[in-house]
Design a protein around this motif. Structure first.
Motif, mmCIF file in Angstrom:
data_model
loop_
_atom_site.group_PDB
_atom_site.id
_atom_site.type_symbol
_atom_site.label_atom_id
_atom_site.label_comp_id
_atom_site.label_asym_id
_atom_site.label_seq_id
_atom_site.Cartn_x
_atom_site.Cartn_y
_atom_site.Cartn_z
ATOM 1 N N VAL A 230 -12.073 4.943 -1.903
ATOM 2 C CA VAL A 230 -13.199 4.071 -2.652
ATOM 3 C C VAL A 230 -13.627 2.957 -1.532
ATOM 4 C CG1 VAL A 230 -13.969 3.112 -4.545
ATOM 5 C CG2 VAL A 230 -12.755 5.095 -4.581
ATOM 6 N N VAL A 231 -14.756 2.449 -1.245
ATOM 7 C CA VAL A 231 -14.860 1.364 -0.664
ATOM 8 C C VAL A 231 -15.815 0.495 -1.268
ATOM 9 C CG1 VAL A 231 -16.141 0.443 1.309
ATOM 10 C CG2 VAL A 231 -14.784 2.511 1.693
ATOM 11 N N LEU A 232 -15.198 -0.851 -1.625
ATOM 12 C CA LEU A 232 -16.291 -2.070 -2.243
ATOM 13 C C LEU A 232 -16.640 -2.756 -1.259
ATOM 14 C CD1 LEU A 232 -14.629 -0.762 -4.775
ATOM 15 C CD2 LEU A 232 -14.581 -3.298 -5.568
ATOM 16 N N PHE A 233 -17.908 -3.397 -1.288
ATOM 17 C CA PHE A 233 -18.190 -4.485 -0.405
ATOM 18 C C PHE A 233 -19.245 -5.379 -1.105
ATOM 19 C CE2 PHE A 233 -20.892 -0.823 0.342
ATOM 20 C CZ PHE A 233 -22.027 -1.262 0.225
ATOM 21 N N LYS A 234 -19.136 -6.594 -0.638
ATOM 22 C CA LYS A 234 -19.786 -7.778 -1.201
ATOM 23 C C LYS A 234 -21.253 -8.037 -0.454
ATOM 24 C CE LYS A 234 -19.834 -12.065 -3.493
ATOM 25 N NZ LYS A 234 -19.256 -13.075 -3.946
ATOM 26 N N VAL A 235 -22.377 -7.848 -0.935
ATOM 27 C CA VAL A 235 -23.626 -8.106 -0.187
ATOM 28 C C VAL A 235 -24.073 -9.630 -0.730
ATOM 29 C CG1 VAL A 235 -25.777 -7.596 0.420
ATOM 30 C CG2 VAL A 235 -24.228 -5.803 0.013
ATOM 31 N N LYS B 233 -20.095 -0.321 -4.625
ATOM 32 C CA LYS B 233 -18.940 0.468 -4.541
ATOM 33 C C LYS B 233 -19.626 2.080 -3.864
ATOM 34 C CE LYS B 233 -16.046 1.061 -7.865
ATOM 35 N NZ LYS B 233 -15.373 1.417 -9.208
ATOM 36 N N TRP B 234 -18.769 2.457 -3.121
ATOM 37 C CA TRP B 234 -19.293 3.997 -2.475
ATOM 38 C C TRP B 234 -17.943 4.791 -2.480
ATOM 39 C CZ3 TRP B 234 -21.787 3.322 3.027
ATOM 40 C CH2 TRP B 234 -23.168 2.534 2.970
ATOM 41 N N TRP C 191 -17.649 -9.079 2.638
ATOM 42 C CA TRP C 191 -16.282 -8.558 2.845
ATOM 43 C C TRP C 191 -16.441 -7.065 2.475
ATOM 44 C CZ3 TRP C 191 -15.203 -6.476 -1.921
ATOM 45 C CH2 TRP C 191 -15.565 -6.969 -2.901
ATOM 46 N N ILE C 192 -15.343 -6.234 3.087
ATOM 47 C CA ILE C 192 -15.500 -4.806 2.660
ATOM 48 C C ILE C 192 -13.891 -4.427 2.553
ATOM 49 C CG2 ILE C 192 -15.750 -2.530 3.552
ATOM 50 C CD1 ILE C 192 -17.765 -3.805 5.723
ATOM 51 N N LYS C 193 -13.590 -3.589 1.508
ATOM 52 C CA LYS C 193 -12.230 -3.305 1.063
ATOM 53 C C LYS C 193 -12.142 -1.831 0.816
ATOM 54 C CE LYS C 193 -11.182 -7.791 -0.809
ATOM 55 N NZ LYS C 193 -10.488 -8.425 -1.940
ATOM 56 N N ALA C 194 -11.197 -0.854 1.296
ATOM 57 C CA ALA C 194 -10.942 0.322 1.157
ATOM 58 C C ALA C 194 -9.808 0.563 0.453
ATOM 59 C CB ALA C 194 -10.854 0.939 2.347
ATOM 60 N N TYR C 195 -9.976 1.472 -0.812
ATOM 61 C CA TYR C 195 -8.592 1.745 -1.666
ATOM 62 C C TYR C 195 -8.637 3.310 -1.590
ATOM 63 C CZ TYR C 195 -9.701 -3.027 -3.474
ATOM 64 O OH TYR C 195 -9.852 -4.407 -3.388
#
Length: 125
Positions: free
Chosen positions: A34-39, A65-66, A92-96
């Motif tokens: 699951v990938v979260l990123f802030k625009v 969230k993708w 930023w981009i974060k993958a969980y």
């Protein structure tokens, strides 16, 4: 209370369709991220580029969230390129993974700058 009658062919098919669907969902969940990123909004993007304070709880910035992102695409940077092509002001981009543990992260301005005591961005020395 339920009865002890055997299932009909239709009920049996419906039961196995439900089981298969749950198994496919679990298979997909454990093998993707699951990938979260802030625009950033235009104001925060301008502030970040000019090393001014970024408001981290800005109501105009979006966190997106993708689901079901390929682990391989996250690892080789392909997903990051796609996200940045669609949203050029990503901060930023974060993958969980399926256990909600962070497996990969990338930060734009925090990689080049650090924050001082006043909250302003200063270049790394």
């Amino acid at each position: 209370m339920g009865s002890n009658r055997p299932l009909t062919k239709e009920e049996w098919a419906e039961y196995w369709a439900t089981v298969d669907k749950q198994e496919r969902r679990e298979y997909l969940r454990t093998r993707t991220y699951v990938v979260l990123f802030k625009v950033l909004c235009p104001t925060c993007a301008y502030n970040a580029e000019n090393r001014k304070k970024i408001i981290y709880d800005c109501p105009n910035c979006r966190i997106i969230k993708w689901h079901n992102c390929s682990i391989r695409q996250v690892a080789n940077g392909e997903l990051q390129e796609r996200i940045m092509a669609k949203y050029p002001t990503v901060e930023w981009i974060k993958a969980y993974d399926s256990s909600r543990a962070e497996r990969w992260s990338w930060k734009r301005h925090e990689a080049r700058y650090e924050r001082d005591i006043m909250g302003n961005w200063v270049p790394h020395e």
